[in-house]
Design a protein around this motif. Structure first.
Motif, short mmCIF file in Angstrom:
data_model
loop_
_atom_site.label_atom_id
_atom_site.label_comp_id
_atom_site.label_asym_id
_atom_site.label_seq_id
_atom_site.Cartn_x
_atom_site.Cartn_y
_atom_site.Cartn_z
N PHE A 76 39.84 -5.37 -38.19
CA PHE A 76 39.07 -5.14 -36.98
C PHE A 76 38.30 -3.83 -37.03
N THR A 77 38.77 -2.87 -37.82
CA THR A 77 37.99 -1.66 -38.04
C THR A 77 36.73 -1.99 -38.84
N TYR A 78 36.89 -2.78 -39.91
CA TYR A 78 35.70 -3.24 -40.66
C TYR A 78 34.75 -4.01 -39.75
N LEU A 79 35.30 -4.90 -38.92
CA LEU A 79 34.47 -5.73 -38.04
C LEU A 79 33.63 -4.86 -37.11
N SER A 80 34.24 -3.79 -36.61
CA SER A 80 33.52 -2.93 -35.67
C SER A 80 32.31 -2.25 -36.31
N HIS A 81 32.30 -2.15 -37.63
CA HIS A 81 31.20 -1.46 -38.32
C HIS A 81 29.90 -2.26 -38.30
N PHE A 82 29.99 -3.59 -38.15
CA PHE A 82 28.77 -4.40 -38.20
C PHE A 82 28.60 -5.37 -37.04
N LEU A 83 29.62 -5.56 -36.22
CA LEU A 83 29.59 -6.64 -35.23
C LEU A 83 28.48 -6.47 -34.21
N SER A 84 28.24 -5.26 -33.75
CA SER A 84 27.23 -5.04 -32.72
C SER A 84 25.85 -5.51 -33.17
N SER A 85 25.43 -5.06 -34.34
CA SER A 85 24.10 -5.45 -34.85
C SER A 85 24.02 -6.96 -35.09
N LEU A 86 25.10 -7.52 -35.64
CA LEU A 86 25.11 -8.96 -35.90
C LEU A 86 25.03 -9.74 -34.59
N TYR A 87 25.76 -9.31 -33.59
CA TYR A 87 25.75 -9.99 -32.29
C TYR A 87 24.35 -10.02 -31.70
N TYR A 88 23.68 -8.87 -31.68
CA TYR A 88 22.35 -8.83 -31.08
C TYR A 88 21.32 -9.61 -31.90
N ALA A 89 21.54 -9.70 -33.20
CA ALA A 89 20.59 -10.43 -34.05
C ALA A 89 20.80 -11.93 -34.00
N GLU A 90 22.06 -12.39 -33.83
CA GLU A 90 22.38 -13.80 -34.03
C GLU A 90 22.81 -14.56 -32.78
N ASN A 91 23.29 -13.87 -31.74
CA ASN A 91 23.83 -14.62 -30.60
C ASN A 91 22.72 -15.31 -29.82
N LYS A 92 23.09 -16.35 -29.09
CA LYS A 92 22.12 -17.16 -28.37
C LYS A 92 22.18 -16.92 -26.85
N ASN A 93 22.82 -15.84 -26.46
CA ASN A 93 23.02 -15.61 -25.03
C ASN A 93 21.91 -14.81 -24.37
N GLY A 94 20.96 -14.37 -25.15
CA GLY A 94 19.82 -13.67 -24.57
C GLY A 94 20.01 -12.19 -24.34
N ASP A 95 21.13 -11.62 -24.80
CA ASP A 95 21.34 -10.19 -24.64
C ASP A 95 20.37 -9.41 -25.53
N ASN A 96 19.88 -8.33 -25.01
CA ASN A 96 18.96 -7.49 -25.77
C ASN A 96 19.68 -6.24 -26.28
N ALA A 97 19.45 -5.91 -27.52
CA ALA A 97 20.05 -4.72 -28.10
C ALA A 97 19.46 -3.48 -27.46
N PRO A 98 20.30 -2.51 -27.10
CA PRO A 98 19.77 -1.26 -26.55
C PRO A 98 19.04 -0.46 -27.62
N LEU A 99 17.99 0.23 -27.24
CA LEU A 99 17.23 1.04 -28.18
C LEU A 99 17.80 2.45 -28.20
N PRO A 100 18.26 2.93 -29.36
CA PRO A 100 18.89 4.25 -29.43
C PRO A 100 17.90 5.41 -29.32
N TRP A 101 16.59 5.13 -29.50
CA TRP A 101 15.60 6.22 -29.46
C TRP A 101 14.99 6.27 -28.05
#
Length: 233
Positions: free
Chosen positions: A208-233
């Motif tokens: 789950f530590t490994y999972l946390s390293h990539f899950l956020s980006s993968l979720y925003y790129a692949e999920n079908k729920n319409g969530d938008n990734a927050p912009l860090p800049w």
């Protein structure tokens, strides 16, 4: 031993405590239960990841490559989901077959069948926990290991149980993982060895530590729920 329905209810008399954020008697560690089974608990902080992402992950991963993203060392082979699994939509009622190691403990096949958490947790307390933000995702499954996994008439592995309960935090989410293992050997002269429990603790924390390293980006790129990734800049 094969646990009866009454024995299962007795095993989970305190399971609803997982729905509250206050510390548990066993947040991380192992203990031998009075019936001979082994309880294994681990707590992991997933920085940058929310509970909804963890729940979604179980509707997404479907290849050995995905499993190796999750744990590059211990995850060996994804052997497939059954027909009840629907990509990006559902894993409840579905069964997965995979091969995993626990560090120095050699790989073995695993069978995991997922269930609705309401089957074990008090449905009213579970609903309240979601509403109050005490939990954001609850994952429950029956589990078994070995080439000839013992299944009941419902296709459920009879050797153990797995729970993952996630709660959102300012930094991401906190995950409680609790396992109840070794039902089939609990009343024999060779119950499940404690080394399995310690190996599972390391495995669980690491994956789950490994999972946390990539899950956020993968979720925003692949999920079908319409969530938008927050912009860090």
């Amino acid at each position: 031993m094969k646990l009866s329905k009454e024995e299962q209810r007795s095993l989970f008399l305190d399971i609803d405590n997982l729905l509250f954020p206050k510390p548990l008697r066993l947040e991380a560690g192992i203990q031998r239960l009075s019936n001979g089974m082994l309880q294994v608990s681990m707590r992991t902080d997933l920085h940058g990841c929310k509970s909804k992402m963890l729940d979604w992950w179980f509707t997404y991963f479907e290849t050995t490559e995905h499993l190796k993203w999750w744990h590059p060392h211990d995850h060996i082979l994804h052997s497939g989901w059954d027909r009840k699994w629907v990509k990006n939509e559902n894993y409840i009622g579905a069964t997965i077959h995979a091969t995993e190691a626990l560090g120095e403990i050699p790989p073995v096949p695993a069978t995991i069948k997922f269930h609705a958490p309401e089957e074990v947790f008090n449905p009213i307390l579970l609903q309240e926990a979601y509403a109050e933000g005490n939990v954001g995702a609850v994952i429950y499954a029956r589990i078994g290991f070995g080439k000839d996994t013992v299944l009941d008439n419902n296709g459920d592995p009879e050797d153990g149980f797995m729970f993952h309960v996630a709660r959102d935090t300012p930094f991401g989410c906190t995950l409680r993982s609790h396992f109840y293992l070794g039902a089939l050997t609990a009343d024999t002269e060779t119950p499940l060895h404690e080394n399995i429990g310690f190996g599972l603790m390391e495995h669980c924390y690491t994956e789950f530590t490994y999972l946390s390293h990539f899950l956020s980006s993968l979720y925003y790129a692949e999920n079908k729920n319409g969530d938008n990734a927050p912009l860090p800049w």
